[in-house]
Scaffold this motif. Structure first.
Motif, PDB file in Angstrom:
ATOM      1  N   ASP A   1      -8.215   6.513   9.135  1.00 18.06           N
ATOM      2  CA  ASP A   1      -8.532   5.647  10.687  1.00 18.06           C
ATOM      3  C   ASP A   1      -8.009   4.302  10.371  1.00 18.06           C
ATOM      4  OD1 ASP A   1      -9.258   8.118  11.435  1.00 18.06           O
ATOM      5  OD2 ASP A   1     -11.360   7.718  10.910  1.00 18.06           O
ATOM      6  N   ASP A   2      -8.130   3.780   9.138  1.00 18.78           N
ATOM      7  CA  ASP A   2      -7.868   2.349   8.959  1.00 18.78           C
ATOM      8  C   ASP A   2      -6.308   1.794   8.379  1.00 18.78           C
ATOM      9  OD1 ASP A   2     -10.472   1.561   9.768  1.00 18.78           O
ATOM     10  OD2 ASP A   2     -11.072   1.261   7.923  1.00 18.78           O
ATOM     11  N   CYS A   3      -5.639   3.101   8.275  1.00 15.00           N
ATOM     12  CA  CYS A   3      -4.186   3.018   7.577  1.00 15.00           C
ATOM     13  C   CYS A   3      -3.425   2.363   8.640  1.00 15.00           C
ATOM     14  CB  CYS A   3      -3.773   4.115   7.154  1.00 15.00           C
ATOM     15  SG  CYS A   3      -2.315   4.038   6.385  1.00 15.00           S
ATOM     16  N   ILE A   4      -2.597   1.403   8.517  1.00 12.82           N
ATOM     17  CA  ILE A   4      -1.625   0.900   9.404  1.00 12.82           C
ATOM     18  C   ILE A   4      -0.032   1.043   8.966  1.00 12.82           C
ATOM     19  CG2 ILE A   4      -3.265  -0.844  10.351  1.00 12.82           C
ATOM     20  CD1 ILE A   4      -1.531  -2.946   8.529  1.00 12.82           C
ATOM     21  N   GLY A   5       0.101   1.746   7.818  1.00 11.10           N
ATOM     22  CA  GLY A   5       1.380   2.320   7.477  1.00 11.10           C
ATOM     23  C   GLY A   5       2.239   1.263   6.769  1.00 11.10           C
ATOM     24  N   CYS A   6       1.554   0.089   6.378  1.00 16.26           N
ATOM     25  CA  CYS A   6       2.202  -0.957   5.996  1.00 16.26           C
ATOM     26  C   CYS A   6       3.141  -0.880   4.681  1.00 16.26           C
ATOM     27  CB  CYS A   6       1.259  -2.037   5.921  1.00 16.26           C
ATOM     28  SG  CYS A   6       0.112  -1.921   4.490  1.00 16.26           S
ATOM     29  N   ASP A   7       2.725  -0.017   3.668  1.00 12.64           N
ATOM     30  CA  ASP A   7       3.389   0.509   2.673  1.00 12.64           C
ATOM     31  C   ASP A   7       3.162  -0.443   1.618  1.00 12.64           C
ATOM     32  OD1 ASP A   7       4.997   2.514   1.751  1.00 12.64           O
ATOM     33  OD2 ASP A   7       6.957   1.556   1.724  1.00 12.64           O
ATOM     34  N   GLN A   8       2.159  -1.227   1.596  1.00 10.18           N
ATOM     35  CA  GLN A   8       1.968  -2.061   0.517  1.00 10.18           C
ATOM     36  C   GLN A   8       1.375  -1.345  -0.647  1.00 10.18           C
ATOM     37  OE1 GLN A   8       2.207  -5.612   0.485  1.00 10.18           O
ATOM     38  NE2 GLN A   8       3.274  -5.264   2.594  1.00 10.18           N
ATOM     39  N   CYS A   9       0.592  -0.361  -0.583  1.00  9.53           N
ATOM     40  CA  CYS A   9       0.179   0.369  -1.773  1.00  9.53           C
ATOM     41  C   CYS A   9       1.362   1.131  -2.308  1.00  9.53           C
ATOM     42  CB  CYS A   9      -1.158   1.416  -1.384  1.00  9.53           C
ATOM     43  SG  CYS A   9      -0.529   2.529  -0.002  1.00  9.53           S
ATOM     44  N   ALA A  10       2.093   1.772  -1.608  1.00 11.24           N
ATOM     45  CA  ALA A  10       3.326   2.432  -2.171  1.00 11.24           C
ATOM     46  C   ALA A  10       3.918   1.367  -3.318  1.00 11.24           C
ATOM     47  CB  ALA A  10       4.079   3.291  -1.381  1.00 11.24           C
ATOM     48  N   MET A  11       4.477   0.373  -2.621  1.00  9.46           N
ATOM     49  CA  MET A  11       5.559  -0.787  -3.438  1.00  9.46           C
ATOM     50  C   MET A  11       4.717  -1.478  -4.621  1.00  9.46           C
ATOM     51  SD  MET A  11       7.173  -2.643  -0.443  1.00  9.46           S
ATOM     52  CE  MET A  11       5.772  -3.275   0.522  1.00  9.46           C
ATOM     53  N   ALA A  12       3.238  -1.340  -4.577  1.00  6.87           N
ATOM     54  CA  ALA A  12       2.475  -1.715  -5.699  1.00  6.87           C
ATOM     55  C   ALA A  12       2.499  -0.830  -6.954  1.00  6.87           C
ATOM     56  CB  ALA A  12       1.049  -2.401  -5.239  1.00  6.87           C
ATOM     57  N   CYS A  13       2.419   0.444  -6.296  1.00  7.52           N
ATOM     58  CA  CYS A  13       2.297   1.416  -7.408  1.00  7.52           C
ATOM     59  C   CYS A  13       3.248   1.397  -8.636  1.00  7.52           C
ATOM     60  CB  CYS A  13       2.209   2.730  -6.816  1.00  7.52           C
ATOM     61  SG  CYS A  13       2.038   4.122  -7.979  1.00  7.52           S
ATOM     62  N   PRO A  14       2.867   1.253  -9.720  1.00  2.00           N
ATOM     63  CA  PRO A  14       4.008   1.072 -10.924  1.00  2.00           C
ATOM     64  C   PRO A  14       4.591   2.728 -11.073  1.00  2.00           C
ATOM     65  CG  PRO A  14       1.570   1.083 -11.851  1.00  2.00           C
ATOM     66  CD  PRO A  14       1.585   1.170 -10.273  1.00  2.00           C
ATOM     67  N   VAL A  15       4.087   3.726 -10.869  1.00  2.00           N
ATOM     68  CA  VAL A  15       4.499   4.849 -11.170  1.00  2.00           C
ATOM     69  C   VAL A  15       5.194   5.768  -9.964  1.00  2.00           C
ATOM     70  CG1 VAL A  15       3.085   5.249 -13.411  1.00  2.00           C
ATOM     71  CG2 VAL A  15       2.348   6.151 -11.317  1.00  2.00           C
ATOM     72  N   ASP A  16       5.166   5.264  -8.929  1.00  2.00           N
ATOM     73  CA  ASP A  16       5.743   5.721  -7.509  1.00  2.00           C
ATOM     74  C   ASP A  16       4.912   7.041  -7.232  1.00  2.00           C
ATOM     75  OD1 ASP A  16       7.402   3.734  -7.306  1.00  2.00           O
ATOM     76  OD2 ASP A  16       9.072   4.754  -8.245  1.00  2.00           O
ATOM     77  N   CYS A  17       3.588   7.116  -7.186  1.00  2.00           N
ATOM     78  CA  CYS A  17       2.852   8.301  -7.186  1.00  2.00           C
ATOM     79  C   CYS A  17       2.574   8.295  -5.537  1.00  2.00           C
ATOM     80  CB  CYS A  17       1.813   8.662  -7.986  1.00  2.00           C
ATOM     81  SG  CYS A  17       0.442   7.420  -7.625  1.00  2.00           S
ATOM     82  N   ILE A  18       2.800   7.479  -4.685  1.00  2.00           N
ATOM     83  CA  ILE A  18       2.607   7.343  -3.238  1.00  2.00           C
ATOM     84  C   ILE A  18       3.661   7.514  -2.459  1.00  2.00           C
ATOM     85  CG2 ILE A  18       1.112   6.023  -1.532  1.00  2.00           C
ATOM     86  CD1 ILE A  18      -0.376   4.686  -3.619  1.00  2.00           C
ATOM     87  N   GLU A  19       3.522   8.376  -1.373  1.00  2.00           N
ATOM     88  CA  GLU A  19       4.681   8.567  -0.646  1.00  2.00           C
ATOM     89  C   GLU A  19       4.168   8.600   0.993  1.00  2.00           C
ATOM     90  OE1 GLU A  19       6.810  12.110  -1.362  1.00  2.00           O
ATOM     91  OE2 GLU A  19       7.365  11.737  -3.395  1.00  2.00           O
ATOM     92  N   ILE A  20       4.804   7.557   1.779  1.00  2.00           N
ATOM     93  CA  ILE A  20       4.369   7.401   2.829  1.00  2.00           C
ATOM     94  C   ILE A  20       5.463   7.468   3.922  1.00  2.00           C
ATOM     95  CG2 ILE A  20       3.128   5.747   4.551  1.00  2.00           C
ATOM     96  CD1 ILE A  20       1.665   4.393   2.154  1.00  2.00           C
ATOM     97  N   GLU A  21       5.220   7.991   5.194  1.00  2.00           N
ATOM     98  CA  GLU A  21       6.177   7.975   6.189  1.00  2.00           C
ATOM     99  C   GLU A  21       5.706   7.482   7.367  1.00  2.00           C
ATOM    100  OE1 GLU A  21       7.875  11.942   6.581  1.00  2.00           O
ATOM    101  OE2 GLU A  21       8.758  11.927   4.550  1.00  2.00           O
ATOM    102  N   THR A  22       6.228   6.831   8.321  1.00  2.00           N
ATOM    103  CA  THR A  22       5.944   6.177   9.581  1.00  2.00           C
ATOM    104  C   THR A  22       6.762   6.405  10.922  1.00  2.00           C
ATOM    105  OG1 THR A  22       6.809   4.255   9.018  1.00  2.00           O
ATOM    106  CG2 THR A  22       4.373   4.375   8.317  1.00  2.00           C
TER     107      THR A  22
END
Length: 207
Positions: free
Chosen positions: A55-76
């Protein structure tokens, strides 16, 4: 001779310092925790399984870019101007659909680097640490809430909007070319030469 006894003393002191923890445990009664009925209270800042409040996610992809092991995948998917996706709990306007937000916990190193750059604080570490699985695929957590029908509808609407905007741009670019060209004005006539008066005949001044 003094140096010899000094070395012996240093060796004994070093052993006693190293065995200090061992001696303390020799006289401390052992306490067995009846896990899983009894669990140890975790520290306040313990880093365990991630959770995302969509409900609070805006799809900015900041978390995925900060992840050092690329475990987060986001599509918008971009929303069209006629759609209001609402606001987050911190007052940020949502402009993107998030049809996919997956976290592979099997890759996660629990560093917490994805939590800090999130502008809406929608991703956070929880105190859940019991999530072992027999299949690695079960460790991929999907937090997206959009159904396949809603995803297709959003993509179709965006494609129609982009096609309409492209047609408007093409029409605006072709409008100046379609306007009739103004006829060229005839060249101005050259200025007329000034009139030269006729020569005056000589007069006879003899009496």
């Amino acid at each position: 001779m003094g140096r010899y006894f000094r070395n012996i003393w240093d060796g004994v002191v070093t052993v006693l310092i190293g065995m200090k923890v061992t001696f303390l445990h020799l006289f401390t009664p052992a306490v067995t925790i009846q896990y899983p009925d009894v669990k140890v209270k975790l520290p306040e800042r313990a880093r365990n399984r991630l959770y995302v409040n969509m409900d609070d996610c805006i799809g900015c992809d900041q978390c995925a870019m900060a992840c050092p092991v690329d475990c987060i995948e986001i599509e918008t998917i971009k929303s069209t101007p006629d759609v209001d996706l609402g606001l987050t709990s911190v007052g940020t306007k949502k402009r993107l659909y998030v049809p996919r937000f997956d976290i592979d916990i099997a890759k996660c190193c629990y560093c917490g680097l994805c939590v800090y750059p999130c502008p809406t604080e929608c991703i956070k570490m929880t105190d859940v640490y019991e999530f072992s699985e027999y299949d690695r695929k079960s460790l991929v957590y999907s937090f997206a809430v959009m159904s396949p029908a809603e995803i297709d509808q959003a993509k179709t609407k965006l494609a129609a909007h982009e096609k309409e905007q492209a047609a408007k741009k093409a029409a605006a670019a072709a409008a100046p070319k379609a306007a009739p060209a103004k006829p060229a004005s005839p060249p101005a006539p050259p200025p007329a030469a000034p009139a030269v008066p006729p020569p005056t005949p000589p007069t006879d001044n003899k009496a």
